[in-house]
Design an enzyme around this catalytic site. Structure first.
Site, PDB file in Angstrom:
ATOM      1  N   SER A   1       0.855  -1.188   0.000  1.00 54.08           N
ATOM      2  CA  SER A   1       0.000   0.000   0.000  1.00 54.08           C
ATOM      3  C   SER A   1       0.886   1.230   0.000  1.00 54.08           C
ATOM      4  O   SER A   1       1.962   1.230   0.609  1.00 54.08           O
ATOM      5  CB  SER A   1      -0.876   0.014   1.244  1.00 54.08           C
ATOM      6  OG  SER A   1      -1.510   1.274   1.371  1.00 54.08           O
TER       7      SER A   1
ATOM      8  N   TYR B   1      -1.579   3.262  12.416  1.00 54.77           N
ATOM      9  CA  TYR B   1      -0.250   2.791  12.823  1.00 54.77           C
ATOM     10  C   TYR B   1       0.015   1.337  12.412  1.00 54.77           C
ATOM     11  O   TYR B   1       1.046   1.027  11.811  1.00 54.77           O
ATOM     12  CB  TYR B   1      -0.089   2.916  14.344  1.00 54.77           C
ATOM     13  CG  TYR B   1       0.110   4.326  14.832  1.00 54.77           C
ATOM     14  CD1 TYR B   1      -0.905   5.271  14.751  1.00 54.77           C
ATOM     15  CD2 TYR B   1       1.325   4.725  15.379  1.00 54.77           C
ATOM     16  CE1 TYR B   1      -0.720   6.576  15.201  1.00 54.77           C
ATOM     17  CE2 TYR B   1       1.521   6.018  15.838  1.00 54.77           C
ATOM     18  CZ  TYR B   1       0.494   6.939  15.744  1.00 54.77           C
ATOM     19  OH  TYR B   1       0.678   8.218  16.180  1.00 54.77           O
TER      20      TYR B   1
END
Ligand SMILES: NC(=O)c1ccc[n+]([C@@H]2O[C@H](COP(=O)([O-])OP(=O)(O)OC[C@H]3O[C@@H](n4cnc5c(N)ncnc54)[C@H](OP(=O)(O)O)[C@@H]3O)[C@@H](O)[C@H]2O)c1
Length: 225
Positions: free
Chosen positions: A131, A145
């Site tokens: 990604s 996170y």
């Protein structure tokens, strides 16, 4: 030339669309799903359906045995999860571990299990679906996170594998599919699965050892680490 693709997370989203487009052009798809009863439409498209929970060590070893006699040209490590709790206050140790198990550890273990079949194949290619949220250079937003860090780890693993197996002619890339309308991407995403996978298949078709160890956008352009 007809190729054999081993695809994880093949029952929905991008994995299903990969299976659909590749089978439609005559390629052979081995679809990895985690529950046989949830294989859905991919069961009708794939040459074989193999059941494996990719975070389960015994399941991944069994997957390796299932495909050991195959010549796999391309492994697409596509199965992935997004993370709950976007902020520091929201993230938990358990959530970090859950997301890392699926997005980082599992692609590595699946790659190891599939290695004999990949060595027997012609293209010797592994595509790790990453990604752009993994890019440290482009991280201006923070948040997410667990997801960002797990895909960043996947990128590092991609370069480790590329370096270890370059001499054998095994090619590894990390690829961003775009922001895509799937269960994970949500309805606001600008790209359809058809568009994203159409681009990625074209890019994958053109990959050579020169790209091994790179982080690529769906259209083949390089992304910053
Ligand atoms: N959509 C986007 O905008 C976007 C953007 C960047 C990157 N990506 C990446 O693209 C890949 C595909 O995403 P998607 O949008 O198609 O997501 P999705 O629609 O949520 O599908 C995820 C797939 O992964 C499988 N999976 C998840 N955990 C698994 C596990 N533990 N064992 C086996 N299979 C598991 C799911 O199987 P079940 O049905 O059994 O849960 C499902 O087939 C992911 O790696 C994702 O991080 C997506």
């Amino acid at each position: 030339m007809t190729c054999t693709y081993l695809i994880t997370g093949a029952n929905r989203g991008l994995g299903l669309e990969f299976s659909r487009q590749l089978a439609a052009r005559g390629d052979r798809v081995i679809a990895v799903v985690r529950r046989e009863d949830a294989a859905g439409g991919v069961a009708a498209l794939a040459a074989r359906v193999v059941v494996a929970e990719v975070t389960d060590a015994a399941g991944v070893e069994a997957l390796g045995r299932e495909v050991a006699g195959e010549k796999v040209d391309v492994l697409i490590n596509n199965a992935g999860v997004s993370s709950e709790g976007k902020t520091l206050a929201g993230v938990t140790a358990g959530e970090m571990e859950r997301v890392f198990r699926v997005n980082s550890t599992a692609p590595l273990m699946v790659t190891r299990a599939a290695l004999p079949a990949l060595r027997a194949g012609g293209r010797r290619l592994v595509v790790n679906i990453s990604s752009q949220l993994a890019s440290i250079a482009n991280n201006t937003g923070g948040s997410s996170y667990a997801y960002r860090a797990s895909k960043c780890a996947l990128n590092m693993l991609t370069t480790c594998l590329a370096n270890e197996f370059r001499g054998e002619g095994l090619c590894f890339v990390a690829m961003h599919p775009g922001w895509v309308k799937t269960d994970m991407g949500g309805p606001q995403a600008p790209m359809t699965p058809e568009q994203s996978v159409g681009w990625m298949v074209k890019t994958i078709d053109g990959l050579s050892m020169a790209e091994s160890g790179r982080f690529l956008n769906y259209d083949g352009k390089g992304l910053p680490w």
